[in-house]
Motif scaffolding. Sequence first.
Motif, PDB file in Angstrom:
ATOM      1  N   ASP A  37     -14.779 -16.410  -0.864  1.00 42.84           N
ATOM      2  CA  ASP A  37     -14.011 -16.357   0.432  1.00 42.84           C
ATOM      3  C   ASP A  37     -12.757 -16.449   0.293  1.00 42.84           C
ATOM      4  N   GLU A  38     -12.246 -16.391  -0.838  1.00 39.62           N
ATOM      5  CA  GLU A  38     -10.586 -16.226  -0.968  1.00 39.62           C
ATOM      6  C   GLU A  38     -10.039 -15.450  -0.259  1.00 39.62           C
ATOM      7  N   PRO A  39      -8.828 -15.390   0.328  1.00 36.23           N
ATOM      8  CA  PRO A  39      -8.490 -14.377   1.145  1.00 36.23           C
ATOM      9  C   PRO A  39      -7.716 -13.298   0.018  1.00 36.23           C
ATOM     10  N   ILE A  40      -7.707 -12.206   0.414  1.00 36.02           N
ATOM     11  CA  ILE A  40      -7.013 -11.044  -0.345  1.00 36.02           C
ATOM     12  C   ILE A  40      -5.393 -11.252  -0.291  1.00 36.02           C
ATOM     13  N   ARG A  41      -4.776 -11.450  -1.187  1.00 37.74           N
ATOM     14  CA  ARG A  41      -3.376 -11.319  -1.043  1.00 37.74           C
ATOM     15  C   ARG A  41      -2.712  -9.966  -0.526  1.00 37.74           C
ATOM     16  N   ASP A  42      -1.843 -10.014   0.321  1.00 31.20           N
ATOM     17  CA  ASP A  42      -1.337  -8.929   1.080  1.00 31.20           C
ATOM     18  C   ASP A  42      -0.503  -7.789  -0.038  1.00 31.20           C
ATOM     19  N   ASP A  43       0.227  -8.598  -0.992  1.00 32.87           N
ATOM     20  CA  ASP A  43       0.908  -7.809  -1.998  1.00 32.87           C
ATOM     21  C   ASP A  43       0.024  -7.027  -3.042  1.00 32.87           C
ATOM     22  N   ALA A  44      -1.201  -7.470  -3.229  1.00 30.02           N
ATOM     23  CA  ALA A  44      -2.331  -6.972  -4.075  1.00 30.02           C
ATOM     24  C   ALA A  44      -3.045  -5.874  -3.400  1.00 30.02           C
ATOM     25  N   LEU A  45      -3.265  -6.249  -1.988  1.00 28.67           N
ATOM     26  CA  LEU A  45      -4.007  -5.048  -1.316  1.00 28.67           C
ATOM     27  C   LEU A  45      -2.972  -3.715  -1.228  1.00 28.67           C
ATOM     28  N   ALA A  46      -1.602  -4.168  -0.761  1.00 26.86           N
ATOM     29  CA  ALA A  46      -0.801  -3.103  -0.703  1.00 26.86           C
ATOM     30  C   ALA A  46      -0.593  -2.190  -2.183  1.00 26.86           C
ATOM     31  N   ARG A  47      -0.571  -2.765  -3.181  1.00 25.69           N
ATOM     32  CA  ARG A  47      -0.478  -2.037  -4.386  1.00 25.69           C
ATOM     33  C   ARG A  47      -1.816  -0.986  -4.480  1.00 25.69           C
ATOM     34  N   VAL A  48      -2.930  -1.786  -4.163  1.00 24.57           N
ATOM     35  CA  VAL A  48      -4.127  -0.966  -4.346  1.00 24.57           C
ATOM     36  C   VAL A  48      -4.225   0.331  -3.571  1.00 24.57           C
ATOM     37  N   LEU A  49      -3.672  -0.124  -2.291  1.00 27.13           N
ATOM     38  CA  LEU A  49      -3.495   1.185  -1.297  1.00 27.13           C
ATOM     39  C   LEU A  49      -2.575   2.084  -1.487  1.00 27.13           C
ATOM     40  N   ALA A  51      -1.836   2.849  -4.525  1.00 26.75           N
ATOM     41  CA  ALA A  51      -2.209   3.753  -5.856  1.00 26.75           C
ATOM     42  C   ALA A  51      -3.377   4.560  -5.486  1.00 26.75           C
ATOM     43  N   ALA A  52      -4.156   4.267  -4.389  1.00 24.29           N
ATOM     44  CA  ALA A  52      -5.093   5.216  -4.274  1.00 24.29           C
ATOM     45  C   ALA A  52      -4.461   6.283  -3.563  1.00 24.29           C
ATOM     46  N   HIS A  53      -3.384   6.123  -2.413  1.00 27.55           N
ATOM     47  CA  HIS A  53      -2.802   7.301  -2.160  1.00 27.55           C
ATOM     48  C   HIS A  53      -2.068   8.102  -3.125  1.00 27.55           C
ATOM     49  N   HIS A  54      -1.873   7.830  -4.245  1.00 25.50           N
ATOM     50  CA  HIS A  54      -1.175   8.617  -5.247  1.00 25.50           C
ATOM     51  C   HIS A  54      -2.515   9.490  -6.134  1.00 25.50           C
ATOM     52  N   ALA A  55      -3.566   9.527  -5.528  1.00 26.88           N
ATOM     53  CA  ALA A  55      -4.610  10.198  -6.308  1.00 26.88           C
ATOM     54  C   ALA A  55      -4.173  11.628  -6.161  1.00 26.88           C
ATOM     55  N   ALA A  56      -5.056  12.458  -7.226  1.00 31.09           N
ATOM     56  CA  ALA A  56      -4.760  13.587  -7.148  1.00 31.09           C
ATOM     57  C   ALA A  56      -5.337  14.555  -5.697  1.00 31.09           C
ATOM     58  N   SER A  57      -4.642  15.442  -5.455  1.00 33.27           N
ATOM     59  CA  SER A  57      -5.379  16.161  -4.028  1.00 33.27           C
ATOM     60  C   SER A  57      -5.128  17.567  -4.604  1.00 33.27           C
ATOM     61  N   VAL A  58      -6.087  18.515  -4.212  1.00 33.12           N
ATOM     62  CA  VAL A  58      -5.990  19.977  -4.323  1.00 33.12           C
ATOM     63  C   VAL A  58      -4.790  20.616  -3.143  1.00 33.12           C
ATOM     64  N   GLU A 148     -11.602   6.404  -6.392  1.00 35.26           N
ATOM     65  CA  GLU A 148     -11.642   6.133  -7.793  1.00 35.26           C
ATOM     66  C   GLU A 148     -10.323   5.405  -8.113  1.00 35.26           C
ATOM     67  N   ASN A 149      -9.238   5.757  -7.789  1.00 35.66           N
ATOM     68  CA  ASN A 149      -7.900   5.116  -7.970  1.00 35.66           C
ATOM     69  C   ASN A 149      -7.892   3.731  -7.424  1.00 35.66           C
ATOM     70  N   LEU A 150      -8.499   3.857  -6.143  1.00 39.57           N
ATOM     71  CA  LEU A 150      -8.550   2.417  -5.337  1.00 39.57           C
ATOM     72  C   LEU A 150      -9.384   1.245  -6.125  1.00 39.57           C
ATOM     73  N   TRP A 151     -10.538   1.849  -6.686  1.00 38.94           N
ATOM     74  CA  TRP A 151     -11.394   0.996  -7.376  1.00 38.94           C
ATOM     75  C   TRP A 151     -10.861   0.649  -8.844  1.00 38.94           C
ATOM     76  N   LEU A 152     -10.180   1.428  -9.514  1.00 37.40           N
ATOM     77  CA  LEU A 152      -9.604   0.913 -10.631  1.00 37.40           C
ATOM     78  C   LEU A 152      -8.627   0.126 -10.640  1.00 37.40           C
ATOM     79  N   THR A 153      -7.774   0.354  -9.608  1.00 33.77           N
ATOM     80  CA  THR A 153      -6.490  -0.575  -9.547  1.00 33.77           C
ATOM     81  C   THR A 153      -7.000  -1.799  -8.858  1.00 33.77           C
TER      82      THR A 153
END
Length: 258
Positions: A37-49, A51-58, A148-153
């Motif tokens: 039940d530990e809250p997710i730190r906003d800095d960690a979640l921000a980095r994950v999001l 990184a997800a936004h930096h995925a490749a896209s056609v 996938e980017n989100l999951w790995l980061t």
Amino acid sequence: MATKSSLQRNRNEFTDALKRGLYEAIFRRRDIREFTDEPIRDDALARVLIAAHHAASVGFSQPWDFVVVRSVEARRRVKEIFEQERAKNAAQFTGAQREKFLSLKLEGILEAPINLIVTCTPERFGPAVLGKTSIRDVEIYSACLAVENLWLTARAEGLGVGWVSILRNDALAEIFGIPDSAIPIAYLCMGYVREFPDRPTLASAQWAERLPPRSLIHIDNWSKEGTPDDPLIKKIEDPSIWHSIFPEDSPDDPPSRE
């Protein structure tokens, strides 16, 4: 003497230490169902999001959106949909397999501190998408790369992620006000965990095993599997290819790739 092409390749190659971080995230990623039940730190979640936004896209279409779900009431509604769909899913199986299916924990919708929805908006910048002439679903494939980017980061940040696929997109759209122009791609539970399992949950439960990579590799034609004497197949099955990245592992004990 090294050739120009090999020098260029070496300049672009990550160090073994940086490679290790990437491969650790890949090999130690798990589909997580139990969270603290530990809250997710906003800095960690921000980095994950980010990184997800930096995925490749056609066509650089960037078709994804991310819905961060904090509302417990909304998640209760999702859990109700999950239970309905789980019963339908169980009906596919019979006997011992059905009993095993029903014993598996397949979500952490209410336990996780947050849930995330990754969506895909095709034609975000209009109907003309570079690279979309012949294959119409390229934006959906691109959105999956963001997952996938989100999951790995997330794994690199010590966060567990679980993909809940036993849901209905129409129900998600209603609950979260997702417009008709957007397709829900992934409903994810995210949070910190006490520990990451050594093996995938479904492998530990003897539901399925990971296929050997060599059985999925074809050379030049689908009908031609890589033979044991093929140089590439030999390397795939050779633990020594990992020694510079995981030096503490002995030749007989390569890093876990479960």
